[in-house]
Scaffold this motif. Structure first.
Motif, PDB file in Angstrom:
ATOM      1  N   ASP A  97       1.196  -1.051  -0.245  1.00 59.83           N
ATOM      2  CA  ASP A  97      -0.144  -0.160   0.038  1.00 59.83           C
ATOM      3  C   ASP A  97       0.768   1.269  -0.384  1.00 59.83           C
ATOM      4  O   ASP A  97       2.107   0.802   0.175  1.00 59.83           O
ATOM      5  CB  ASP A  97      -1.344  -0.016   0.932  1.00 59.83           C
ATOM      6  CG  ASP A  97      -0.342  -0.276   2.787  1.00 59.83           C
ATOM      7  OD1 ASP A  97       0.914   0.448   2.281  1.00 59.83           O
ATOM      8  OD2 ASP A  97      -0.821  -0.414   4.013  1.00 59.83           O
ATOM      9  N   PRO A  98       0.159   2.933  -0.361  1.00 58.30           N
ATOM     10  CA  PRO A  98       1.120   3.800   0.059  1.00 58.30           C
ATOM     11  C   PRO A  98       2.328   4.263   0.526  1.00 58.30           C
ATOM     12  O   PRO A  98       3.436   4.243   0.581  1.00 58.30           O
ATOM     13  CB  PRO A  98       0.030   4.843  -0.777  1.00 58.30           C
ATOM     14  CG  PRO A  98      -0.985   4.007  -1.257  1.00 58.30           C
ATOM     15  CD  PRO A  98      -0.381   2.320  -0.637  1.00 58.30           C
ATOM     16  N   ALA A  99       0.915   3.553   2.010  1.00 59.79           N
ATOM     17  CA  ALA A  99       2.224   4.179   3.351  1.00 59.79           C
ATOM     18  C   ALA A  99       3.280   2.664   3.439  1.00 59.79           C
ATOM     19  O   ALA A  99       4.487   2.650   3.774  1.00 59.79           O
ATOM     20  CB  ALA A  99       1.226   3.713   4.505  1.00 59.79           C
ATOM     21  N   ASP A 100       3.416   1.109   3.385  1.00 57.08           N
ATOM     22  CA  ASP A 100       3.992   0.538   2.644  1.00 57.08           C
ATOM     23  C   ASP A 100       5.265   0.563   1.665  1.00 57.08           C
ATOM     24  O   ASP A 100       6.104   0.370   2.105  1.00 57.08           O
ATOM     25  CB  ASP A 100       3.498  -0.975   2.822  1.00 57.08           C
ATOM     26  CG  ASP A 100       3.076  -0.658   4.075  1.00 57.08           C
ATOM     27  OD1 ASP A 100       3.976  -0.910   5.317  1.00 57.08           O
ATOM     28  OD2 ASP A 100       2.515  -2.309   4.135  1.00 57.08           O
ATOM     29  N   PHE A 101       4.963   1.561   1.009  1.00 54.29           N
ATOM     30  CA  PHE A 101       6.345   1.738   0.275  1.00 54.29           C
ATOM     31  C   PHE A 101       6.602   2.782   0.075  1.00 54.29           C
ATOM     32  O   PHE A 101       7.435   2.814   0.206  1.00 54.29           O
ATOM     33  CB  PHE A 101       4.993   1.657  -1.417  1.00 54.29           C
ATOM     34  CG  PHE A 101       5.582   2.547  -2.477  1.00 54.29           C
ATOM     35  CD1 PHE A 101       6.686   1.594  -3.566  1.00 54.29           C
ATOM     36  CD2 PHE A 101       6.453   4.060  -2.898  1.00 54.29           C
ATOM     37  CE1 PHE A 101       7.503   2.001  -4.377  1.00 54.29           C
ATOM     38  CE2 PHE A 101       6.687   4.359  -4.361  1.00 54.29           C
ATOM     39  CZ  PHE A 101       8.036   3.247  -4.784  1.00 54.29           C
TER      40      PHE A 101
END
Length: 218
Positions: A97-101
């Protein structure tokens, strides 16, 4: 009779005598103070039951090897969430997800020995700052993360927005855009017109960095 047998007989006699005296004392108390004696007996019975149950529960818990008391909510909130698995190819990055990226890019930045810290700061109002990198020499680097599919490319407008915020708003010395996809021709053209061009990292360059290559600012 042997000495050992005599000792056993003596201990048995003393034990029987003690129990006899105890029962006699209880009988006298019951005749003299019946209500108080009954209350005391009930209290002792309840205390014994609770003690036995606690002991049995403790043995079961030790056998299972887990802590029985639920953690307070204020402590549960402090437990960090499990990290996303490390990416090894573009498919792994796209699965985040964007945060994990953003966290994955921050971990990549931290592999550089010149980096003092790399902090994910993205959000709904991040103004183009997803990861803030600080070098030991004092320089600050803004990283804008674009986790895009192969058909969605970073545009000229994205380059212009990042260029307009990294110095004046975030006080950074350098800006990097990292994408899992690529850039439009217009984005490259706009970047070459800038007095201080941004560092544009596409999917291929990201994989080279992931495989152990140098960071974009090296």
């Amino acid at each position: 009779m042997s000495r050992t047998a005599r000792r056993r007989a003596t201990r048995l006699h003393l034990s029987l005598t003690g129990w006899t005296l105890t029962l006699f004392a209880i009988y006298v108390c019951a005749r003299t103070w019946p209500i108080q004696t009954a209350s005391t007996a009930i209290a002792l019975a309840l205390a014994g039951t609770v003690t036995v149950r606690r002991s049995s529960r403790a043995r079961r818990i030790r056998g299972r090897g887990r802590f029985p008391i639920a953690l307070p909510a204020r402590l549960v909130r402090r437990i960090p969430r499990t990290r996303a698995p490390r990416a090894t190819d573009l498919a792994d990055y796209l699965a985040l997800d964007p945060a994990d990226f953003e966290h994955a890019i921050a971990r990549l930045a931290l592999r550089d020995p010149h980096v003092r810290s790399a902090t994910p700061q993205g959000g709904s109002d991040d103004r183009g700052l997803d990861v803030l990198v600080r070098l030991h020499g004092g320089r600050r680097i803004l990283i804008q993360c674009k986790r895009y599919g192969p058909r969605n490319r970073v545009t000229s407008e994205d380059v212009q927005k990042t260029n307009g915020t990294y110095r004046d708003i975030h006080g950074c010395d350098l800006a990097v855009i990292v994408t899992t996809s690529g850039y439009t021709r217009s984005a490259f053209q706009t970047n070459t017109m800038l007095a201080r061009p941004l560092l544009l990292v596409d999917g291929q360059a990201l994989m080279a960095w992931t495989a152990g290559g140098p960071p974009p600012w090296a």
